[in-house]
Motif scaffolding. Structure first.
Motif, PDB file in Angstrom:
ATOM      1  N   THR E  45       0.813  -1.271  -0.068  1.00 48.52           N
ATOM      2  CA  THR E  45       0.048  -0.148  -0.064  1.00 48.52           C
ATOM      3  C   THR E  45       0.851   1.195  -0.008  1.00 48.52           C
ATOM      4  N   ASP E 153      -5.926  -0.762  -4.855  1.00 44.67           N
ATOM      5  CA  ASP E 153      -5.218  -1.251  -3.661  1.00 44.67           C
ATOM      6  C   ASP E 153      -6.065  -2.527  -3.325  1.00 44.67           C
ATOM      7  N   GLU E 154      -5.864  -3.850  -3.548  1.00 50.04           N
ATOM      8  CA  GLU E 154      -7.022  -4.928  -2.916  1.00 50.04           C
ATOM      9  C   GLU E 154      -8.191  -4.448  -3.370  1.00 50.04           C
TER      10      GLU E 154
END
Ligand SMILES: Nc1ncnc2c1ncn2[C@@H]1O[C@H](COP(=O)(O)OP(=O)(O)OP(=O)(O)O)[C@@H](O)[C@H]1O
Ligand SMILES: Nc1ncnc2c1ncn2[C@@H]1O[C@H](COP(=O)(O)OP(=O)(O)OP(=O)(O)O)[C@@H](O)[C@H]1O
Ligand SMILES: [Mg+2]
Ligand SMILES: [Mg+2]
Lengths: 318, 254, 246, 254, 246
Positions: E45, E153-154
């Motif tokens: 991240t 991000d995911e």
């Protein structure tokens, strides 16, 4: 022009102001007076110090304490009770407390932990009571007292037995005794303020206000004197019929005069109140100021000495 | 440690601002309207025995009230909050009674508890009671169902559910409520100590102290500072208690 | 043996009534491990809670070893999605919780923790553990009961691939060791195939059994990388996709 | 709808309990210590003009105070709570000042705000101010970082962050705080009306009404009931406001 | 082109200093889609936030199309793990949010919502949507910016298999349509393989690039079921496993 804002205490010394307004003595002098009703003595003093009122009717102890902070200007004596011993009265509920004399009271204070006298703290009454107790060989202790500076509430408390003893000025004392009697509640009056000097009620002005409006101050005092003079000539009935509703309106708002003033106990109690003689406005005697000042210093109510001369002036008397 | 430093800084800031205000007002008005902090400190020290006894009395009174409020409000709030049925029936009752200020009922309180110590403690703790009740009630309603499921699948009964899940789960929120209550409670304490009349001399409570010396601003401000200290003391106490009782909240964050 | 017969579960009353499960029937033999998969919100958790005796079916019958289920049984353990650890209890207290609530002796917990690689963490709080470790504490808690039946409701949800696979392998190892009867609810197809001797596929709400896929290869060494595993996954995916399109 | 029914039930319960208490006390003590609810109602109706004007004055005063407290406490709390640096330096200050009851500083209040209406409103809102401040501050510290990240990655500046995230995120908690404040605020209102500033007639506020008729328990209880109503009124107002401003909280739950 | 050079990110100061990223270098060509995978907490991240200009690197250099990154750029969109929807805004308000914050005209949002299957839900609040719909709103918000660069991000975390795959396919479809430059952070190996032309594998914290797997088959029809896909997944899994054991 701004009206003169004055806060009154529900004590006899305020009477000439009330009647003066009623009879138009102030407007006659070209002075507009605004009466500011405040909840308690403490409030009145705070408001005076905070500059929210220009003048107050107050007792000597208040003046001493105001002197310590805001350099007020004590102008004149408003009213002097005739008999020093009778300027205050200790009222006791004999039935609940078993106290019938001042000696009993002193003994009770010394021995009973819970026994207390209701009185307004930081006032002439506290000074007088301290002095009286000392005369009977008791060192005054703040724990003896129950501080309540609303005289009317105090009177109700002692009448209904919520406190066993209270110290009240005139006309509260006479009124309470008669009222209790009429309601079938026993209330005994003990008087022992013989060693206490005469404590006048005083007209107090802000120093700044007096400096800026010296004429208004003179006018006020002269109108005040005129009202007092007329009061001395009026009959008690005349004064009462005019004054009682006014007092109710100012200090006991919401009490309907037509209801309250016809209540048999109230009628009987008002009967018992005597109207005193109101002298010409004069200077507060130096000894009295100094005696109360000394007491206030000892009690810790004031911190520094403030000479009489800085506080009291005859500049505005005539 | 660092927090203590910040408190020190805040105290210093207050001190300086106060001194500044005193100075400015003295210059403007020509007389010492607000006494300087050091003269307040001096006055406080001069009257230390009385001030100390006032502080101690107020602290004891406050502690008792807080204890009483928690001992009654917490369990009641938990029980009502944790059950849907009780919640539906009792929460309107709580909300109807909550806005009634206990001092408005002072007359009846006096009749019930006399004019002594009890009525003061009762007045303060009645106010705090509702705060605690409402907080505990709200917290109990927000407990994560996963915790409840966890112990129910393990065969917990109602008592175990309260002991192992509901009580520990609401503790942090209850501590927050307690901190808010400290401020409120001190206000109520002051009112309870002075509203009826001044009882027992200036040593019998900070409220009485402040009003007795009303005309001596330095001394009465010393009393006000005492109230602030009292609040701080209880904050610190609650902080320590929370760090101990809810230590699981403080792990793993450095 | 667990037997679920014509299970029907409704929530709420009147206008708020929701039919969650509409007649589900299946059996799980002693020592068998089945997985239950279905679209989200279809009623999987409801079925599991009914087996555990936490919710009462509207109609239908559930028996475990021939006894009707009435309330939580001592020989049944339940693992929830997020392990349901109580954050205010240490690892050991959490692992001992079920025993403690049932007032049973707490021996053996230490060893279970150690066997799950949690030795040395007994006095830590959940917040101090990684997500994978937390799940293992949840498993330890269930295992401490030495249960005959293991009910698992998405025990590997929200884990990254590797951690998920590691926990799957731990569960498989435990099953080999203890041969408990297992029911796994999951929404991950591969997980269902990896851990189910049979894969029961449920329809969207209200839940009904759509298909049961036999998965005899489950539990073999290296199954996850075998052709067979791959084919079963594809088959299950097809069926689930077709369900959603209906 | 159903909630209203529960409130009705609760009100009935209070009514019955009150009547019961009156009856029991009358039997025990021999005189009507607590007047019956119906005689309180009768007294209230008899004095309706006064009671109504007292209610209106108190309500106006209270509304102003609440408004003032929120207008100042909310932004300050948000700004201090949302920034780590400000939080570290200012929150000790808040907690040091919070326990000081404003009425203990009466003299300074008079100096700043006079003895009229202002000082009463200021005293009440000062107390509420801290409640709102502390609540907004706490709520702002608990905002989910994911919301903040969402608008920051979209390029929001500080003002937009407050407008789109912080303010709406804290609203529910602030409403809770407001509800709690109602109870406290009514207490303070009572104190302000009876203890400070210009003395008014019984029509000038419920506090004065209660004190004026202290010896007529039926009338003074009518005043107390008025206070409870006032609290309830604001409760309902806040409820409606919350359901409108935070309507996103009430969707998807049936 | 995105160029990350010797990126180093430290958090905190003094004793609390944490080195999150210790020299990461990679490039992403215009129109390329790469995925970033690594153990949890390794610094993924952080890398993404640095590219978006939200955090300032301790050292190293990041450029997008040759310009140094300083603050959030208008042509870069960011999608967070849980879509970061504001619960107090409706679907439309959420989708328009980025445009509104950047004071850009809000046209076209309606169409994007419709193309993502969200037509008819414009005035609903997030709480009224399913998880999969919520993610799509997050994608709509990003898409509304018509960005050249997509940072994710995911974005598929905590979804069930089928929903996850459906969103993956939506992203792929959008990439085919708009040919943005994409960087996807994920902890799901299959996802990384499904959506990355190259798969950059990071080491445990502090993050370093361990290996870059070329994945030329990405984007082909039916790739998820191909042999090649399977082999890349196995390879990535091996590398990640070996990383943890170190
Ligand atoms: N306590 C309850 N009251 C009312 N309805 C409920 C309750 N619990 C579940 N439901 C409803 O019943 C249906 C099935 O819920 P359940 O939790 O069993 O599904 P699930 O398959 O486990 O879902 P998920 O995949 O989200 O875990 C859902 O539509 C849900 O909204
Ligand atoms: N604001 C911060 N302050 C201090 N440390 C931080 C901060 N943000 C992240 N870290 C630390 O930096 C490291 C990398 O964090 P980061 O969020 O980039 O990892 P990640 O790979 O995205 O993790 P995950 O897989 O959990 O999402 C972690 O050890 C984390 O504890
Ligand atoms: Mg479920
Ligand atoms: Mg991350």
């Amino acid at each position: 022009p701004q009206p003169l804002r004055i806060s009154l205490t529900p004590i006899l010394g305020s009477a000439p102001v009330l009647f003066g307004v009623e009879w138009g003595f102030f407007t006659h002098e070209g002075l507009e007076v605004e009466l500011i009703p405040l909840a308690s003595q403490r409030d009145r003093l705070f408001a005076f110090q905070a500059g929210q009122v220009d003048a107050v009717i107050a007792d000597v102890a208040s003046v001493v304490m105001l002197a310590a902070r805001g350099e007020p200007l004590v102008v004149a004596t408003a009213y002097v009770p005739e008999d020093p011993a009778k300027q205050f009265t200790i009222l006791v509920q004999e039935k609940y407390s078993g106290i019938a004399s001042i000696e009993d009271l002193v003994a009770a204070l010394g021995s009973r932990d819970f026994f207390r006298i209701a009185l307004p703290l930081q006032s002439d009454i506290e000074y007088a009571t301290d002095t009286a107790l000392r005369a009977h060989g008791l060192v005054p202790d703040p724990r003896f007292y129950f501080g309540q500076d609303n005289l009317f509430i105090m009177a109700s408390m002692v009448v209904y037995g919520m406190v066993a003893a209270a110290v009240l000025p005139e006309p509260y004392a006479s009124f309470s005794v008669k009222f209790a009697e009429a309601e079938g509640l026993g209330l005994t009056a003990l008087e022992d303020f013989s060693g206490v000097p005469l404590l006048p009620h005083l007209i107090v002005f802000q120093k700044r206000y007096a400096a800026e409006h010296p004429e208004d101050v003179r006018k006020f005092i002269s109108a005040f004197g005129a009202a007092a003079e007329r009061m001395n000539k009026e009959s008690k009935e005349g004064l009462l019929s005019l004054g009682a509703p006014e007092v109710l309106r100012l200090f006991y708002r919401g009490q309907n005069p037509e209801e309250v003033l016809v209540h048999p106990s109230v009628v009987a109690a008002i009967e018992a109140v005597s109207v005193p003689y109101f002298p010409e406005p004069s200077l507060l005697p130096k000894e009295v100021y100094e005696a109360v000042h000394r007491w206030a210093l000892e009690k810790g109510y004031v911190r520094f000495e403030h000479p009489y001369e800085e506080v009291v002036t005859d500049e505005y008397l005539k | 440690m660092k927090q203590a430093l910040h408190y020190l800084a805040a105290a210093t800031a207050i001190f300086l601002l106060w001194a500044l205000a005193s100075f400015v007002l003295e210059q403007v008005k020509g007389w010492p309207v607000i006494p300087y902090p050091w003269s307040v400190a001096a006055a406080g020290i001069e009257y230390l025995p009385q001030w100390g006894s006032a502080f101690a009395s107020s602290a004891r009174r406050f502690f008792l009230s807080l204890l009483l409020a928690f001992a009654t409000g917490l369990p009641l709030g938990l029980v009502v909050g944790a059950s849907d049925r009780l919640h539906r029936w009792f929460s309107p009752l709580i909300y109807l009674l909550y806005p009634i200020p206990p001092i408005a009922l002072l007359f009846f309180l006096y009749m019930a508890f006399g004019v002594g110590e009890t009525v003061k403690v009762v007045t303060v703790s009645l106010t705090l009671f509702f705060q605690v009740l409402v907080a505990a009630h709200g917290a109990a309603r927000n407990i994560s169902p996963s915790y409840i499921l966890a112990v129910r699948t393990a065969g917990a009964d109602a008592l175990q559910l309260h002991r192992h899940v509901i009580l520990p789960a609401v503790l942090p929120e209850v501590f927050t409520a307690a901190r808010v209550s400290v401020g409120l409670g001190i206000t109520m304490l002051y009112i309870a100590e002075t509203k009826l009349g001044l009882l027992g001399g200036p040593g019998s409570g900070l409220g009485v102290f402040i009003e007795t010396y009303a005309m001596r601003t330095d001394l009465s401000l010393a009393g006000v500072v005492g109230l602030a200290f009292l609040g701080l003391l209880f904050y610190a106490l609650l902080e320590v208690l929370e760090r101990w009782l809810c230590r699981w909240k403080y792990v793993g964050k450095g | 043996m667990i037997s679920v017969e014509a299970l029907r579960i409704e929530y709420g009353r009147g206008r708020r009534r929701t039919l969650a499960v509409a007649g589900v029937t299946f059996q799980v033999a002693d020592g068998e491990f089945v997985s239950l998969i279905g679209p989200s919100g279809c009623g999987k958790t409801s079925v599991l809670l009914a087996i555990d005796g936490i919710i009462r079916p509207t109609s239908g019958r559930i028996t475990i070893r021939g006894e009707d289920v009435r309330g939580v049984r001592r020989d049944v353990a339940f693992i929830t999605q997020d392990a349901g650890l109580l954050p205010w209890k240490t690892v050991r207290q959490n692992a001992e919780l079920a025993l403690r609530l049932q007032r049973r002796p707490r021996e053996g917990v230490q060893e279970i923790l150690r066997s799950l690689g949690l030795g040395g963490f007994e006095n830590r709080y959940p917040a101090e553990l990684s997500e994978g470790m937390r799940r293992r504490v949840g498993i330890a808690r269930a295992l401490a009961l030495r249960p005959e039946v293991f009910l698992m409701d998405e025990p590997m949800a929200n884990l990254d691939t590797l951690t998920r696979e590691r926990i799957q392998e731990i569960i498989l190892r435990l099953w080999h060791m203890y041969r408990f009867t297992g029911v796994l609810v999951t929404h991950d197809i591969e997980e269902a195939v990896f851990l189910g001797q049979r894969i029961i596929i449920l329809s969207p709400r209200p839940a009904r059994v759509v298909e049961v896929i036999e998965n005899p290869g489950m539990g073999e060494v290296g199954y996850r990388r075998s052709e067979e595993f791959y084919h079963v996954v594809v088959k299950a995916r097809e069926i689930l996709k077709s369900l959603e399109e209906r």
